[in-house]
Design a protein around this motif. Structure first.
Motif, short mmCIF file in Angstrom:
data_model
loop_
_atom_site.label_atom_id
_atom_site.label_comp_id
_atom_site.label_asym_id
_atom_site.label_seq_id
_atom_site.Cartn_x
_atom_site.Cartn_y
_atom_site.Cartn_z
N VAL A 44 0.85 -1.19 0.00
CA VAL A 44 0.00 0.00 0.00
C VAL A 44 0.89 1.24 0.00
N ALA A 45 0.64 2.15 -0.93
CA ALA A 45 1.37 3.42 -0.92
C ALA A 45 0.50 4.47 -0.25
N VAL A 46 1.15 5.34 0.51
CA VAL A 46 0.42 6.41 1.19
C VAL A 46 1.04 7.74 0.82
N GLN A 47 0.21 8.66 0.35
CA GLN A 47 0.69 10.03 0.12
C GLN A 47 0.91 10.65 1.48
N ALA A 48 2.20 10.71 1.85
CA ALA A 48 2.53 11.01 3.24
C ALA A 48 2.65 12.51 3.46
N ASP A 49 1.54 13.22 3.26
CA ASP A 49 1.59 14.63 3.61
C ASP A 49 1.45 14.75 5.14
N SER A 50 1.68 15.93 5.65
CA SER A 50 1.65 16.10 7.11
C SER A 50 0.23 16.38 7.57
N THR A 51 -0.59 15.31 7.56
CA THR A 51 -1.98 15.41 8.00
C THR A 51 -2.29 14.21 8.88
N LEU A 52 -3.32 14.35 9.71
CA LEU A 52 -3.71 13.20 10.55
C LEU A 52 -4.18 12.05 9.67
N GLU A 53 -4.83 12.37 8.53
CA GLU A 53 -5.29 11.32 7.63
C GLU A 53 -4.12 10.45 7.17
N ALA A 54 -3.04 11.11 6.76
CA ALA A 54 -1.87 10.33 6.29
C ALA A 54 -1.28 9.52 7.44
N PHE A 55 -1.25 10.08 8.65
CA PHE A 55 -0.68 9.35 9.78
C PHE A 55 -1.53 8.11 10.11
N VAL A 56 -2.85 8.27 10.01
CA VAL A 56 -3.74 7.12 10.24
C VAL A 56 -3.45 6.04 9.20
N ALA A 57 -3.27 6.44 7.95
CA ALA A 57 -3.01 5.47 6.89
C ALA A 57 -1.69 4.73 7.13
N ILE A 58 -0.70 5.46 7.59
CA ILE A 58 0.60 4.84 7.89
C ILE A 58 0.44 3.82 9.00
N PRO A 89 2.30 -0.80 -5.91
CA PRO A 89 1.31 -0.94 -4.83
C PRO A 89 -0.06 -1.23 -5.43
N GLN A 90 -0.85 -2.06 -4.73
CA GLN A 90 -2.21 -2.33 -5.23
C GLN A 90 -3.18 -1.24 -4.80
N VAL A 91 -2.79 -0.49 -3.74
CA VAL A 91 -3.66 0.56 -3.22
C VAL A 91 -2.81 1.80 -3.02
N VAL A 92 -3.36 2.98 -3.33
CA VAL A 92 -2.72 4.24 -2.96
C VAL A 92 -3.71 4.99 -2.09
N VAL A 93 -3.25 5.38 -0.89
CA VAL A 93 -4.10 6.16 0.00
C VAL A 93 -3.72 7.62 -0.13
N GLY A 94 -4.70 8.46 -0.42
CA GLY A 94 -4.42 9.89 -0.54
C GLY A 94 -5.69 10.61 -0.87
N SER A 95 -5.63 11.92 -0.71
CA SER A 95 -6.85 12.69 -0.96
C SER A 95 -7.03 12.94 -2.45
N THR A 96 -5.93 12.94 -3.20
CA THR A 96 -6.04 13.10 -4.65
C THR A 96 -5.28 11.95 -5.29
N PRO A 97 -5.65 11.54 -6.51
CA PRO A 97 -4.91 10.47 -7.15
C PRO A 97 -3.43 10.82 -7.24
#
Ligand code: MCA
Ligand code: AMP
Length: 481
Positions: A44-58, A89-97
């Motif tokens: 799983v890839a995560v767009q690791a911006d500095s947000t709580l959403e990204a931290f939850v995904a990590i 990655p089969q999944v990318v987590v992020g707010s934008t593609p």
């Protein structure tokens, strides 16, 4: 990865960013809900911006046993395409593609967004020997390589650092580091959670946000030398910043050499002696000044528990621990990577009989303290704590229609440690692009931190008889600042 306390704690604060705090129970619930949507994905890839959403995904990825590929959210098109093609990655987590098309391409990764208020139980943790992280890091040439780190390696390093820094659940770690490299991700996010303590992330680093977070009860500050340089300037002007630094339990610097001048300025302004630690993505943290250890400017402390270091001279022999003989640092221990993804050739180049060759040059004092004095590869730049290969920047510049030749160097810089400087020969008759346009071109292909901060348009590059660019001659043409 057994963020041990994550499964046990309840209302205690885990992550704070801006006005919002997630308790351990809330973090666990949101991470569990996201992990329930992986749908059989193993990477799983995560767009690791500095947000709580990204931290939850990590946290969701780490705790559910999938492999996590943290992505710089500002990755340019060429580098993003490389990482997605290499890691698949089969999944990318992020707010934008991630690349604008990832979600729509047949066979491309699925896009998921995080819902902070969702709640579900966490799946059981994975096997500790599994790969937990695939972190991309630059070499001198070619594309960045994916460093494979096992859950066991990460856990061992965090426990060694807890021992070195007397790091406990009582600590509230403060930083504004990006979550797509070891410093901000492993130490800065997984570290506090493994201890059961709290992280106060600044969202965006500034001396003011860091000082406010320390004044609000932060106990430990993590930063790269550029951040401490900016804090020193602020603390000299503003007594509130100095007072906030003074009340911290521990100020830790890493990712690049901390100038003695910055160490002294922070000491004079706040009375604090910064504790340095030294590591690499491939080895995690190798040495650290202990919380109760002596702090000497320019020295990064002794090896952390479990790590064995050797300093090797050019003749292959170990150097004496006399504080002045220079050798290349080789590392063995529980936190070494398990190789570069898809690059057994590159892995073989850096491993020798179970020892990882860092390329860093150091001396070792009789009490075991290391001093990093340089590195073998002149084509590697550390700018603001980010590692950048001169070759990748040159390659990006050469993709500009007006550029015929390019040479890139890291030049000493008071704020960034090194700044990226480019020399460019234009195609005959080409309309000269501005320095800002060339920088934007590199930022759009690779990442903003890889952009040249200075561009010199020249008639030709100095070359030797073999045609190799004489970078030392270019270096002699610029002063440091
Ligand atoms: C600027 N920006 C641009 C452009 N110029 N975007 C597109 N095109 C451009 N031409 C954007 C940037 O992306 C950024 O966006 C904002 O403008 C400011 O960028 P910049 O000027 O580059 O920031 P800076 O002031 O130079 O940043 C200094 C910094 C940063 C904050 C200290 O360098 C940093 O965060 N360093 C941390 C590095 C790190 O974590 N290294 C660990 C590696 P936006 O506004 O969105 O931010 S791990 C490691 O080394 C090992 C294991 C270890 O030992 O730790
Ligand atoms: P990275 O590949 O981004 O993990 O960067 C690792 C490199 O950062 C090391 O090989 C060192 O050259 C450098 N580095 C990290 N910490 C320190 C430090 N405290 N002092 C000097 N150099 C450091």
């Amino acid at each position: 990865m057994e963020l041990t306390r994550l499964r046990e704690l309840g209302d205690e604060p885990a992550l704070t960013l801006g006005q919002r705090t997630l308790s351990y129970a809330e973090l666990r619930g949101a991470a569990g809900a996201l992990a329930a949507r992986w749908g059989g994905a193993t990477r799983v890839a995560v767009q690791a911006d500095s947000t709580l959403e990204a931290f939850v995904a990590i946290v969701a990825a780490i705790e559910s046993g999938v492999e996590l590929v943290p992505l710089n959210p500002l990755l340019g098109s060429a580098e993003l395409a490389h990482v997605l093609a290499d890691a698949r990655p089969q999944v990318v987590v992020g707010s934008t593609p991630a690349d604008g098309t990832a979600g729509t391409q047949a066979g491309g990764p699925r896009m998921l967004a995080v819902e902070l208020d969702a709640r579900a139980g966490l799946p059981p943790p994975g096997d500790p020997e599994r790969t937990a992280l695939v972190i991309y890091t630059s070499g001198t040439t070619g594309h960045p390589k994916g460093v494979l780190l096992s859950a066991r390696a990460v856990a061992a390093n965090l426990d060694a650092l807890a021992d070195a820094w007397a790091w406990t659940a009582e600590d509230r770690v403060v930083h504004g580091l990006p979550a797509f490299h070891v410093h901000g991700l492993v130490l800065g996010l997984l570290g506090p959670l493994r201890r059961g303590g709290a992280l106060h992330h600044l969202g965006r680093f500034s001396p003011g946000t860091a000082a406010a977070a320390l004044a609000a009860g932060g106990t430990v500050l993590f930063g790269v030398p550029t951040m401490y340089h900016r804090l020193a300037e602020a603390a000299e002007r503003d007594p509130d910043v100095a007072a906030a630094l003074a009340r911290a339990r521990l100020l830790v610097s890493g990712s690049a050499p901390l100038p003695a001048r910055t160490f002294d300025r922070i000491r004079r302004a706040s009375g604090q002696l910064i504790a340095e630690r030294y590591g690499l993505t491939e080895t995690l943290i190798n040495t650290a000044v202990r919380a109760d250890g002596e702090r000497r400017p320019g020295e990064v402390g002794p090896p952390v528990t479990g790590v064995t270091l050797r300093l090797v001279a050019d003749d292959g022999r170990e150097t004496p621990t006399d504080g002045h003989t220079i050798g290349e640092v080789a590392v063995r221990g529980p936190s070494l990577f398990s190789g570069y993804l898809n690059r057994p050739d590159a892995t073989a180049e850096v491993m020798r009989d179970g020892w990882f060759q860092t390329g860093d040059l150091a001396t070792r004092a009789p009490d075991g303290y290391l001093r990093i004095v340089g590195r073998r590869a002149t084509d590697l730049v550390k700018t603001g704590g980010f590692k950048v290969g001169a070759g990748e920047v040159e390659g990006a510049l050469l993709e500009h229609a007006a550029v015929r030749e390019a040479a890139v160097l890291g030049v000493a810089d008071e704020d960034l440690g090194e700044r990226i400087v480019a020399w460019v020969v234009l195609e005959p008759g080409a309309e000269p692009p501005s320095a800002a346009a060339l920088a934007a071109h590199v930022a759009a292909l690779l990442a903003p931190h890889k952009r040249p901060r200075e561009v010199h348009l020249v008639e030709s590059l100095p070359r030797n008889a073999m045609g190799k660019v004489l970078k030392q001659q270019l270096r002699a043409r610029v002063g440091s600042r």
